[in-house]
Design a protein around this motif. Structure first.
Motif, PDB file in Angstrom:
ATOM      1  N   HIS A  87      15.476   1.313  -0.619  1.00  0.00           N
ATOM      2  CA  HIS A  87      14.615   0.132  -0.613  1.00  0.00           C
ATOM      3  C   HIS A  87      13.556   0.188   0.482  1.00  0.00           C
ATOM      4  O   HIS A  87      12.400  -0.163   0.261  1.00  0.00           O
ATOM      5  N   GLU A  97       9.585  -0.332   0.083  1.00  0.00           N
ATOM      6  CA  GLU A  97       8.984  -1.499   0.733  1.00  0.00           C
ATOM      7  C   GLU A  97       7.801  -1.097   1.602  1.00  0.00           C
ATOM      8  O   GLU A  97       6.797  -1.807   1.662  1.00  0.00           O
ATOM      9  N   ARG A 153       8.503  -4.598  -3.857  1.00  0.00           N
ATOM     10  CA  ARG A 153       9.405  -5.674  -3.461  1.00  0.00           C
ATOM     11  C   ARG A 153      10.353  -5.968  -4.628  1.00  0.00           C
ATOM     12  O   ARG A 153      10.085  -5.552  -5.754  1.00  0.00           O
TER      13      ARG A 153
END
Length: 139
Positions: free
Chosen positions: A116, A120, A125
């Protein structure tokens, strides 16, 4: 990023044997993928390779499935274990994003279990309404 890398969409530069080995033996989402399936995936996709400057050795890969008009699916993002920890994953994802921007796509989607933070940093997102999305899986 300590080392310098060349990121290219030239399919002739891909080390298909290396990509298949990485994904079929070390990527949780593609363990056991056949060489034939990998070759079909490459043929039907926009492929990105990251290569060590100078040597030209491929050290990372990403694949995009897209209609070049409204939608793209970023998948099979893999950085060789020897090249991790230097920002290459983020640089590769940013290169993919930047390459797709001129098409005016409404969305670029991906799925990840453990990266993630990498995505990001490139502006991805979580989905606003994941309950609106559905999936069909074989078997």
């Amino acid at each position: 990023m300590e080392a310098v890398y060349d990121i290219s969409t030239d399919p002739a530069r891909l080390d298909v044997t290396r990509v298949h080995r990485w994904l079929s033996t070390d990527a949780y989402w593609a363990i056991g993928r056949s060489r034939e399936a990998q070759e079909r995936a490459i043929a039907g996709s926009l492929n990105f390779g990251a290569y060590q400057a100078g040597s030209g050795i491929q050290v990372a890969y990403a694949r995009v499935v897209t209609d070049h008009a409204t939608f793209a699916w970023l998948c099979d993002v893999y950085v060789d274990r020897s090249a991790r920890g230097h920002g290459l994953g983020t640089a590769l994802v940013e290169a993919v994003r930047d390459h797709l921007m001129p098409y005016g796509l409404r969305r670029i989607l991906l799925a990840t279990e453990d990266a993630h933070g990498v995505y990001e940093q490139a502006g991805f997102r979580p989905l606003d309404d994941p309950q609106r999305w559905m999936v069909f899986t074989k078997g």
